[in-house]
Design a protein around this motif. Sequence first.
Motif, PDB file in Angstrom:
ATOM      1  N   TYR A   1       3.544   1.496   4.741  1.00 20.01           N
ATOM      2  CA  TYR A   1       4.446   2.375   5.486  1.00 20.01           C
ATOM      3  C   TYR A   1       4.464   2.058   6.970  1.00 20.01           C
ATOM      4  O   TYR A   1       5.518   2.007   7.591  1.00 20.01           O
ATOM      5  CB  TYR A   1       4.107   3.833   5.218  1.00 20.01           C
ATOM      6  N   LEU A   2       3.265   1.826   7.559  1.00 19.64           N
ATOM      7  CA  LEU A   2       3.260   1.503   8.984  1.00 19.64           C
ATOM      8  C   LEU A   2       3.462   0.007   9.217  1.00 19.64           C
ATOM      9  O   LEU A   2       3.741  -0.417  10.331  1.00 19.64           O
ATOM     10  CB  LEU A   2       1.956   1.964   9.629  1.00 19.64           C
ATOM     11  N   GLY A   3       3.297  -0.792   8.160  1.00 26.64           N
ATOM     12  CA  GLY A   3       3.544  -2.229   8.285  1.00 26.64           C
ATOM     13  C   GLY A   3       2.541  -2.943   9.169  1.00 26.64           C
ATOM     14  O   GLY A   3       2.861  -3.950   9.798  1.00 26.64           O
ATOM     15  N   LEU A   4       1.301  -2.443   9.211  1.00 31.81           N
ATOM     16  CA  LEU A   4       0.284  -3.105  10.024  1.00 31.81           C
ATOM     17  C   LEU A   4      -0.212  -4.361   9.305  1.00 31.81           C
ATOM     18  O   LEU A   4      -0.027  -4.512   8.105  1.00 31.81           O
ATOM     19  CB  LEU A   4      -0.894  -2.159  10.246  1.00 31.81           C
TER      20      LEU A   4
ATOM     21  N   LEU B   1      -4.884   5.076   1.617  1.00 31.70           N
ATOM     22  CA  LEU B   1      -5.010   4.864   3.063  1.00 31.70           C
ATOM     23  C   LEU B   1      -4.543   3.451   3.417  1.00 31.70           C
ATOM     24  O   LEU B   1      -3.800   3.244   4.383  1.00 31.70           O
ATOM     25  CB  LEU B   1      -6.472   5.077   3.476  1.00 31.70           C
TER      26      LEU B   1
ATOM     27  N   LEU C   1      -1.354   2.385   5.897  1.00 32.81           N
ATOM     28  CA  LEU C   1      -1.478   1.466   7.029  1.00 32.81           C
ATOM     29  C   LEU C   1      -0.610   0.228   6.853  1.00 32.81           C
ATOM     30  O   LEU C   1       0.131  -0.158   7.751  1.00 32.81           O
ATOM     31  CB  LEU C   1      -2.943   1.029   7.194  1.00 32.81           C
TER      32      LEU C   1
ATOM     33  N   LEU D   1      -7.687  -6.516   1.353  1.00 30.63           N
ATOM     34  CA  LEU D   1      -9.040  -6.967   1.677  1.00 30.63           C
ATOM     35  C   LEU D   1      -9.997  -5.783   1.767  1.00 30.63           C
ATOM     36  O   LEU D   1     -11.175  -5.951   2.068  1.00 30.63           O
ATOM     37  CB  LEU D   1      -9.054  -7.742   2.999  1.00 30.63           C
TER      38      LEU D   1
ATOM     39  N   LEU E   1      -9.601  -5.256   6.186  1.00 28.97           N
ATOM     40  CA  LEU E   1     -10.978  -5.374   6.679  1.00 28.97           C
ATOM     41  C   LEU E   1     -11.444  -4.049   7.260  1.00 28.97           C
ATOM     42  O   LEU E   1     -12.608  -3.663   7.113  1.00 28.97           O
ATOM     43  CB  LEU E   1     -11.069  -6.480   7.732  1.00 28.97           C
ATOM     44  N   GLY E   2     -10.513  -3.349   7.918  1.00 33.74           N
ATOM     45  CA  GLY E   2     -10.855  -2.029   8.462  1.00 33.74           C
ATOM     46  C   GLY E   2     -11.277  -1.086   7.353  1.00 33.74           C
ATOM     47  O   GLY E   2     -12.275  -0.368   7.475  1.00 33.74           O
ATOM     48  N   ILE E   3     -10.533  -1.102   6.236  1.00 37.55           N
ATOM     49  CA  ILE E   3     -10.874  -0.245   5.097  1.00 37.55           C
ATOM     50  C   ILE E   3     -12.253  -0.623   4.565  1.00 37.55           C
ATOM     51  O   ILE E   3     -13.076   0.242   4.256  1.00 37.55           O
ATOM     52  CB  ILE E   3      -9.825  -0.399   3.963  1.00 37.55           C
TER      53      ILE E   3
ATOM     54  N   PHE F   1     -14.901   0.652   6.995  1.00 38.28           N
ATOM     55  CA  PHE F   1     -14.912   2.116   6.943  1.00 38.28           C
ATOM     56  C   PHE F   1     -15.520   2.603   5.629  1.00 38.28           C
ATOM     57  O   PHE F   1     -16.420   3.449   5.613  1.00 38.28           O
ATOM     58  CB  PHE F   1     -13.478   2.619   7.103  1.00 38.28           C
TER      59      PHE F   1
END
Lengths: 316, 353
Positions: A90-93, A83, A87, A43, A100-102, A105
């Motif tokens: 690798y971090l599995g968020l 990035l 997120l 997203l 939406l954060g991307i 940002f």
Amino acid sequence: MISEIFSEAFITGIIGATLRISTPIILATLGEIITERSGVLNLGIEGTMLFGAAVGFLVTFATGSLWLGVLAAAIGGMLLALLMAVLSVYLGLSQHVSGLGITIFASGLAMFIYRLAVGAPIVPPTVDPFTPVAIPLLSKIPIIGPSFFNQYILTYITWILIPVVSVFLFRTKPGLRIRTVGQNPFAADTVGVNVNLTRTLCVVTGGAFFGVAGAFLTLAYQNMFLIDVIGGRGWIAIAMTIFGNWNPVMGTVGALIFGFLDALQLRMQTLGVELPFHIFLMIPYVITIVALVSVSRKATVPAGLLKPYRREEKGG
Amino acid sequence: MIGMSIVKRKPLPGWVRILLPAAAVFVTLIITAIPILLAGGNLWKAYSTLIYGALGTRFNLLETFVKASPLILTGLAVSFAFRARFWNIGAEGQLLAGAVAATWAGVYFTWLPSFLLLPVVIIMGFAAGGLWAAVPAFLKTRLKVDDVVTTLLLNYVMIHIMGALLFGPMQEPGSSWPRSPEIMQGAFYPVLLARSRFHFGIPMAFLMVLVIWFINTKTVFGYQAKGVGVNIRAARFGGINTGRVILKTALISGGLAGLAGVGEVCAIQYHLLMEISPGYGYTGIVIAMLGNLHPVGVALVAFFFSIINVGAQTMGRMTGVPTYIVGVMEGVALMVMLIFLLLTEYKIRWKRS
């Protein structure tokens, strides 16, 4: 007025405009299809496109080279996508929230960098944009010639990419690997495919597509950067991905429908036809929602979509 | 090669979770120092003018409250929906729906006695937002359509409905701009403090924080919604009508976003404009996540976001750092918070292979 609508000039005009308007949407949709086939919903697309639009414009503005601008937009898109991959892969968020954060940002960063580079002049600066390139002989065919074969190079490249992406995803080994990773990451892992690496590569490739799609808008479709230049086209691409059943050809059909309605609406306005053009602009969104209802009954959604892969948590 | 794996950790003590947003804000300020320095800004001056611009004078402080009220409402709207795993990305559209309904009543309900006008405007705004959110909730529960994409797309449908109205039946007569006539005086939110824009909607937003907190913790419905969010299958086996819970959640969530739209029309613009919301609905998502989906957390984060929004104007004037830094800060804050939340449940283990 009727005779105007059926004139040759009008028809060529509208086909040509449809192809121009749909180019960035097709590109973004192809990128999103590659991304989602590997199991990641990005997203961040809307913000990544805006970032590509800004960076592409600024690099061209500074260097005078359009292709350097396109390259910069692709690299910018890839960095943001990387990035996203860190997120969400690798971090599995949560893919929704990281995406939406991307977007938030990247949109902020795009406008910040643009303001920093050009200040706040009353008239926005412009570049000499890409000009349409007529293909010899083919462009002489009546109606088809001037509409199909007098386009921007980026539009031709986009049209070449449609079969390329399609064949790559459905007829090659790496394509099969990607689809397996998106469908059943555990099975892919068992046969020795690096799930997270595959996903990262797909997300980053998609990011390049988004960046260039954004740059098309500032370097070809228009010749300046405006804050609302993307105007929801990224979300349209998300919708077209679903509308097209995660298939490049069908996604393109969706993007063309959108492009056609937009082109028609623009032409009608210039002809002075009193039309509630917002109703026109709404149609693609409504069609997509209806398509979502029918898609949800079929099981074509990549089964691994939205699920981070952690080897330790089988079935989790 | 160095590999990385993520493994569950023992639950951290409660105070860590409370301190988390504060720590996230701190890390965000450190990261956003990079673009500020690149913009040639003096860091101390940038952050101090930011704070001064938001809190330094009576007027600025009250403006920060003015800006906070729509953010609190959209933040609450999103957090209330997310808590029940209704992925409402559509607060922006619901806000617009509320604004359209409020304008409609505020301009055309001339037959209403004036003391009834404001309550009717508010109720209509709440209802419109709620119903607009009920559409994707219905599609989700009845037809299993992904709510993220439908709520997102419905934002654009609402923008274009608003555009069709503002270029058509709701356009101010004689105006070539897409804007509505002014709403009646009776529909204005009363200003509560002289020489400011501190209006009735601000205490109402704080009241909503209490109401949502009450619903979440003291009502059966609040527990059911939580249950649906934690494990929808278990909730269903437990005898909860999950479809109804999600629909009710959507009505309240959309209603709250609708109230934000009412406030923008009745306290700020007095007209309906295409630019009625600078993306409050989207910011609400970030606020909800940073506030850990807790109403009090949402209120605090919304206030913090209001500080950076209002303060960035002064910072922009005084230091030349573009105000768009706000978007960068919001995005960074969200990502930092996500990573922090992850680290409360998991730890990252590096290993050589």
